[in-house]
Design a protein around this motif. Structure first.
Motif, PDB file in Angstrom:
ATOM      1  N   VAL A   1       5.277  15.539   8.334  1.00  0.00           N
ATOM      2  CA  VAL A   1       4.546  16.096   7.193  1.00  0.00           C
ATOM      3  C   VAL A   1       4.633  15.170   5.989  1.00  0.00           C
ATOM      4  N   SER A   2       5.818  14.576   5.767  1.00  0.00           N
ATOM      5  CA  SER A   2       5.977  13.645   4.654  1.00  0.00           C
ATOM      6  C   SER A   2       5.070  12.429   4.815  1.00  0.00           C
ATOM      7  N   ALA A   3       5.002  11.909   6.051  1.00  0.00           N
ATOM      8  CA  ALA A   3       4.141  10.754   6.302  1.00  0.00           C
ATOM      9  C   ALA A   3       2.671  11.112   6.110  1.00  0.00           C
ATOM     10  N   ILE A   4       2.271  12.296   6.546  1.00  0.00           N
ATOM     11  CA  ILE A   4       0.877  12.734   6.372  1.00  0.00           C
ATOM     12  C   ILE A   4       0.559  12.881   4.883  1.00  0.00           C
ATOM     13  N   ALA A   5       1.474  13.495   4.129  1.00  0.00           N
ATOM     14  CA  ALA A   5       1.258  13.678   2.690  1.00  0.00           C
ATOM     15  C   ALA A   5       1.163  12.332   1.978  1.00  0.00           C
ATOM     16  N   LEU A   6       2.033  11.399   2.347  1.00  0.00           N
ATOM     17  CA  LEU A   6       1.995  10.070   1.742  1.00  0.00           C
ATOM     18  C   LEU A   6       0.697   9.354   2.099  1.00  0.00           C
ATOM     19  N   GLY A   7       0.283   9.455   3.343  1.00  0.00           N
ATOM     20  CA  GLY A   7      -0.965   8.817   3.755  1.00  0.00           C
ATOM     21  C   GLY A   7      -2.161   9.349   2.983  1.00  0.00           C
ATOM     22  N   ARG A   8      -2.213  10.655   2.769  1.00  0.00           N
ATOM     23  CA  ARG A   8      -3.314  11.241   1.999  1.00  0.00           C
ATOM     24  C   ARG A   8      -3.279  10.791   0.547  1.00  0.00           C
ATOM     25  N   ALA A   9      -2.068  10.706  -0.021  1.00  0.00           N
ATOM     26  CA  ALA A   9      -1.951  10.271  -1.418  1.00  0.00           C
ATOM     27  C   ALA A   9      -2.409   8.822  -1.587  1.00  0.00           C
ATOM     28  N   ILE A  10      -2.087   7.990  -0.610  1.00  0.00           N
ATOM     29  CA  ILE A  10      -2.479   6.579  -0.685  1.00  0.00           C
ATOM     30  C   ILE A  10      -3.989   6.418  -0.541  1.00  0.00           C
ATOM     31  N   LYS A  11      -4.598   7.209   0.344  1.00  0.00           N
ATOM     32  CA  LYS A  11      -6.037   7.097   0.587  1.00  0.00           C
ATOM     33  C   LYS A  11      -6.870   7.853  -0.442  1.00  0.00           C
ATOM     34  N   ASP A  12      -6.225   8.654  -1.280  1.00  0.00           N
ATOM     35  CA  ASP A  12      -6.931   9.394  -2.322  1.00  0.00           C
ATOM     36  C   ASP A  12      -7.503   8.410  -3.341  1.00  0.00           C
ATOM     37  N   PRO A  13      -8.829   8.393  -3.545  1.00  0.00           N
ATOM     38  CA  PRO A  13      -9.419   7.429  -4.498  1.00  0.00           C
ATOM     39  C   PRO A  13      -8.956   7.630  -5.935  1.00  0.00           C
ATOM     40  N   LYS A  14      -8.511   8.835  -6.281  1.00  0.00           N
ATOM     41  CA  LYS A  14      -8.059   9.095  -7.646  1.00  0.00           C
ATOM     42  C   LYS A  14      -6.610   8.658  -7.867  1.00  0.00           C
ATOM     43  N   ARG A  15      -5.875   8.425  -6.790  1.00  0.00           N
ATOM     44  CA  ARG A  15      -4.466   8.084  -6.944  1.00  0.00           C
ATOM     45  C   ARG A  15      -4.178   6.716  -6.337  1.00  0.00           C
ATOM     46  N   GLY A  16      -3.961   6.644  -5.033  1.00  0.00           N
ATOM     47  CA  GLY A  16      -3.756   5.346  -4.396  1.00  0.00           C
ATOM     48  C   GLY A  16      -2.320   4.867  -4.436  1.00  0.00           C
ATOM     49  N   TRP A  17      -2.116   3.662  -3.917  1.00  0.00           N
ATOM     50  CA  TRP A  17      -0.787   3.074  -3.737  1.00  0.00           C
ATOM     51  C   TRP A  17      -0.079   2.813  -5.067  1.00  0.00           C
ATOM     52  N   ASP A  18      -0.804   2.375  -6.093  1.00  0.00           N
ATOM     53  CA  ASP A  18      -0.206   1.972  -7.362  1.00  0.00           C
ATOM     54  C   ASP A  18      -0.133   3.097  -8.384  1.00  0.00           C
ATOM     55  N   ASP A  19      -0.536   4.296  -7.999  1.00  0.00           N
ATOM     56  CA  ASP A  19      -0.517   5.410  -8.939  1.00  0.00           C
ATOM     57  C   ASP A  19       0.916   5.825  -9.264  1.00  0.00           C
ATOM     58  N   ASP A  20       1.180   6.126 -10.533  1.00  0.00           N
ATOM     59  CA  ASP A  20       2.539   6.491 -10.955  1.00  0.00           C
ATOM     60  C   ASP A  20       3.005   7.781 -10.301  1.00  0.00           C
ATOM     61  N   THR A  21       2.120   8.744 -10.163  1.00  0.00           N
ATOM     62  CA  THR A  21       2.493  10.017  -9.538  1.00  0.00           C
ATOM     63  C   THR A  21       2.865   9.808  -8.073  1.00  0.00           C
ATOM     64  N   THR A  22       2.072   9.011  -7.373  1.00  0.00           N
ATOM     65  CA  THR A  22       2.374   8.712  -5.971  1.00  0.00           C
ATOM     66  C   THR A  22       3.714   8.008  -5.845  1.00  0.00           C
ATOM     67  N   ASN A  23       3.956   7.029  -6.690  1.00  0.00           N
ATOM     68  CA  ASN A  23       5.224   6.294  -6.640  1.00  0.00           C
ATOM     69  C   ASN A  23       6.403   7.178  -6.996  1.00  0.00           C
TER      70      ASN A  23
END
Length: 205
Positions: free
Chosen positions: A63-85
């Motif tokens: 579930v953690s990996a799925i949630a992280l994958g969705r956050a990274i692929k989210d166009p509003k957030r992505g890999w460099d987003d502060d909330t994601t990090n």
């Protein structure tokens, strides 16, 4: 926490059938007073160990990996987003963006090692060691091929750690054969300890 939970689950299902003095043919290795065929033990497995395995052993990493994958692929957030990090720092810290899922691979390796240590007891120490060696060799090959970390120093640290683990397990097998005299085994044991201490000192540096 993860290896500890897996350890408890494995210990709760690891039974032995080589005891011939008793009412049952199967007893729990962690506590020989527990009959593995008893209603109490079956209920323990169904209503405690099974839910824990589903939720924590398999569910939490997936579930953690799925949630992280969705956050990274989210166009509003992505890999460099502060909330994601901030939310997924433990899962994504130190990895390349292409290998964001690597925490799941690490969890799988930990799961395999704990299963080899506690669920394969009935097959003997040699089987446990050989299984652990295969897991470590497979992990090392994948690590060297993929190089999931974001810099060379972290990859080198992981390579060296897995290599040392293989070295310790492989030469530890010598202690289960009677082909070597005690002085030779003493040198082997001292060498394994010295190499591990040197690695720990290098990590502190």
């Amino acid at each position: 926490m993860y290896p500890t939970i897996v350890k408890v689950c494995c210990q709760s299902i690891a039974c032995r059938t080589d005891l011939y003095d008793g009412e049952s043919e199967s007893y729990l290795r962690a506590d020989l007073n527990v009959n593995c065929n008893s209603t109490e033990h079956v209920c323990w497995l169904l209503f405690f160990i099974l839910p824990i395995s589903i939720v924590f052993v398999f569910g939490a990493p997936i579930v953690s990996a799925i949630a992280l994958g969705r956050a990274i692929k989210d166009p509003k957030r992505g890999w460099d987003d502060d909330t994601t990090n901030y939310r997924y720092a433990v899962l994504m810290g130190g990895y390349h963006e292409d290998t964001w899922y690597w925490a799941l691979v690490i969890s799988g390796r930990k799961l395999a090692m704990v299963v080899a240590a506690y669920s394969l007891v009935m097959y003997g120490t040699k089987v446990q060691y050989l299984t652990a060696v295969l897991v470590v060799v497979g992990s090392y090959c994948v690590q060297v091929h993929v190089r999931p970390f974001s810099n060379g120093e972290l990859n080198w640290m992981e390579n060296l750690g897995l290599g040392l683990l293989f070295f310790s397990l492989y030469f530890g097998l010598l202690f289960f054969w009677d082909s070597f005299p005690a002085p030779v085994l003493g040198v082997v044991g001292d060498t394994i300890i010295a190499c591990n201490l040197a690695y720990i000192a290098w990590l502190f540096r």
